[in-house]
Scaffold this active site. Structure first.
Site, PDB file in Angstrom:
ATOM      1  N   SER A 451       0.823  -1.213   0.000  1.00  0.00           N
ATOM      2  CA  SER A 451       0.000   0.000   0.000  1.00  0.00           C
ATOM      3  C   SER A 451       0.856   1.262   0.000  1.00  0.00           C
ATOM      4  O   SER A 451       0.418   2.309  -0.477  1.00  0.00           O
ATOM      5  CB  SER A 451      -0.950   0.006   1.204  1.00  0.00           C
ATOM      6  OG  SER A 451      -0.238   0.088   2.414  1.00  0.00           O
ATOM      7  N   ASP A 452       2.077   1.202   0.520  1.00  0.00           N
ATOM      8  CA  ASP A 452       2.952   2.373   0.516  1.00  0.00           C
ATOM      9  C   ASP A 452       3.344   2.765  -0.901  1.00  0.00           C
ATOM     10  O   ASP A 452       3.243   3.933  -1.289  1.00  0.00           O
ATOM     11  CB  ASP A 452       4.222   2.093   1.340  1.00  0.00           C
ATOM     12  CG  ASP A 452       4.046   2.420   2.805  1.00  0.00           C
ATOM     13  OD1 ASP A 452       3.534   3.507   3.107  1.00  0.00           O
ATOM     14  OD2 ASP A 452       4.413   1.593   3.647  1.00  0.00           O
ATOM     15  N   MET A 453       3.825   1.794  -1.678  1.00  0.00           N
ATOM     16  CA  MET A 453       4.226   2.106  -3.048  1.00  0.00           C
ATOM     17  C   MET A 453       3.017   2.545  -3.870  1.00  0.00           C
ATOM     18  O   MET A 453       3.100   3.466  -4.693  1.00  0.00           O
ATOM     19  CB  MET A 453       4.904   0.912  -3.700  1.00  0.00           C
ATOM     20  CG  MET A 453       5.508   1.240  -5.063  1.00  0.00           C
ATOM     21  SD  MET A 453       6.402  -0.169  -5.751  1.00  0.00           S
ATOM     22  CE  MET A 453       7.086   0.575  -7.236  1.00  0.00           C
TER      23      MET A 453
END
Length: 556
Positions: A451-453
């Site tokens: 989810s960060d990328m």
């Protein structure tokens, strides 16, 4: 409100994969007309496209998206043609993408597939981003190849960082009376508070190194405590004390989430928009007119993964990106040595300045940088920019055509706006963890924070859309990216297709797959990526402070 940023843009989609199909859907959501050469089994994201059995290559298309294994040869007129290269993948299906890209194997053991369709949607967002970049620069009759393997390999570069983050004890999925929840206490201070709250007596676990040695005891004690609690109450109390707690939510719970409803993200059990809110300000008297990325200047107030990846994309395209760090709090992924391979990857091609925003001189310098820039990006919680006095009104007062993008955990508005969160928090809340299960059907954390990328590329996509719209409106824009909404989007597909209980080891057993190293995920002669090292901490501070103070003296 339906976005009309790309109204008038005509897109032809010739695809067999969910990744390309969802990329076209992201563009359709922004007002583009999408015609798809239909396949026997359309995807869930094809519902509002015009489906045709065949299409004429001579039609007046702006963009053509093609992912066939054997690309068609017809000439598409003045259209920009985007070829999506799925080599070495055979089908481009989600499980194959995760398996062959190396997302699932850890130390030789198979791992559960990450829930939802994260690989396909990550590729889709990159495709959509590149399409809008091309539209911004007015490119027609070009042919661009996007290498899917490179995008998916880029996600793996965060695995070491995420493994270290998950090596922080406690960062775990724990049982409760009514399900599971994510419990995290990254700092020693948070752990000390948690032990008092949970009445845990582990006297020799005060430091992170001590907790690692007694990981099993720590997790057993916390699991015993949480098992007598209700998820929602435990999450709310944890968040009240600034702990990144999160309920592992089911599809139904996400659909009924009061935060999503208050932001208008989910209406009647359907996603109603892309995972950001874009607001237009007043038109500037002397607006910025985009010509190319080399003229773009970005003030980067981000740290860790999502924000720096977002701004790195602009640095790679030639924009001047100024990374701003506090003297007492450098970017957390620099590490104790001041740099790490992952930091170098996320912050290449940038400049660096150290500013203490509690000091009036340093805040004045930041506002001077913003006045001379076109984009500001931060990933603070909402209260931080407000506490510094850097509200939208203040930024637009100093730069009437500024694009101010925030990539916060839960967004700038809504009942959860002040909640804290990391990738694991958001993946638990967004439904990814509920669909990432082991052989016993127990929810587990993904091996790395996808989810960060995804939040980084979604942030970049929203910014280039604002730039594209700004060419017509000449106005300032505020962008509110909710990383919770991004995680929800990754898991928000017809639920019966996403419960990835079984492992996909079989896809990897017969042969080893090597993903070839390329300069980037697209390859074109006039888009050659310059690779400069990431800056040292505060490397350009003296130059910009001297420049600024000289300008001040000349004005007095």
């Amino acid at each position: 409100m339906k976005q009309q940023t790309l109204q008038g843009c005509r897109i032809l989609e010739i695809s067999t994969t969910l990744a390309t199909s969802y990329a076209a859907e992201l563009l359709r959501q922004q007002g583009a007309y999408v015609e798809k050469q239909s396949t026997p089994h359309p995807f869930f994201c094809d519902a509002e496209k015009v489906l045709v059995p065949s299409t004429s290559p001579t039609h007046d298309w702006d963009i053509v998206l093609i992912d066939h294994t054997v690309w068609p040869s017809p000439y598409f007129g003045t259209a920009l043609t985007i070829y999506i290269d799925f080599q070495p993948f055979q089908t481009g299906e989600e499980r194959e993408l995760q398996a062959k890209a190396g997302w699932l194997n850890e130390r030789g053991n198979a791992s559960p597939a990450i829930g939802g369709y994260p690989a396909s949607m990550l590729v889709a967002a990159h495709i959509a981003f590149l399409v809008v970049c091309q539209l911004l620069e007015g490119r027609r009759e070009s042919k661009v190849t996007i290498h899917v393997a490179e995008i998916l390999k880029g996600a793996l570069k965060g695995r070491l960082f995420t493994s270290e983050e998950q090596g922080i004890i406690p960062m775990m999925i724990a049982p409760t009376l009514d399900g599971h929840m994510f419990i995290g206490a990254p700092s020693d201070e948070q752990w000390a508070f948690l032990t008092r709250w949970a009445e845990i007596n582990l006297p020799h676990c005060t430091t992170q190194s001590e907790r690692r040695l007694q990981k099993r005891s720590v997790e057993e004690a916390l699991s015993k405590w949480s098992a007598s609690q209700l998820r929602q109450g435990l999450m709310v109390l944890g968040q009240t004390f600034r702990l990144p707690f999160a309920s592992v939510q089911s599809h139904q719970e996400i659909a009924e989430c009061p935060h999503h409803k208050s932001r208008g993200f989910i209406e009647q059990h359907h996603m109603s928009r892309s995972p950001w809110i874009m607001s237009k300000g007043l038109a500037a008297k002397q607006p910025f007119s985009f010509t190319n990325f080399q003229e773009l200047r970005v003030v980067d107030l981000t740290a860790m993964w999502a924000g720096p990846y977002c701004t790195r994309l602009f640095a790679d395209l030639g924009a001047t990106v100024m990374k701003v760090e506090a003297p007492h709090r450098p970017d957390g992924i620099r590490g104790q040595s001041g740099t790490t391979p992952f930091f170098e990857e996320l912050n290449r091609n940038k400049k660096s300045i150290v500013l203490d925003l509690y000091e009036e001189k340093d805040k004045a310098l930041l506002l001077k940088l913003i006045q001379d820039s076109h984009i500001v990006v931060n990933n603070f919680s909402p209260r931080v920019m407000e506490n510094f006095g850097l509200t939208d009104d203040v930024l637009q007062l100093h730069n009437p055509s500024i694009i101010n993008a925030s990539l916060s955990a839960f967004g700038q508005i809504g009942p959860y706006r002040d909640y804290v969160g990391y990738g694991s928090t958001l993946e638990a809340m967004g439904g990814i963890v509920a669909q990432t299960v082991d052989r016993t059907a127990t929810p587990v954390l993904p091996l790395f924070s996808i989810s960060d990328m995804m939040a980084g590329i979604v942030g970049a996509l929203s910014i280039v859309l604002a730039l594209y719209e700004q060419m017509t409106t000449k106005a300032a824009y505020t962008i509110d990216v909710s990383q919770y909404e991004v995680a929800t989007m990754l898991a928000w597909v017809p639920y019966e297709h996403t419960a990835n209980i079984s492992c996909v080891k079989a896809l990897c057993e017969d042969e080893a797959y090597l993903i070839e190293e390329k300069p980037n995920w697209w390859q074109r002669d006039d888009y050659a990526i310059r690779i400069e090292r990431a800056p040292y901490f505060g490397e350009h501070t003296a130059f910009y402070k001297t420049k600024y103070f000289d300008e001040m003296r000349e004005c007095t």
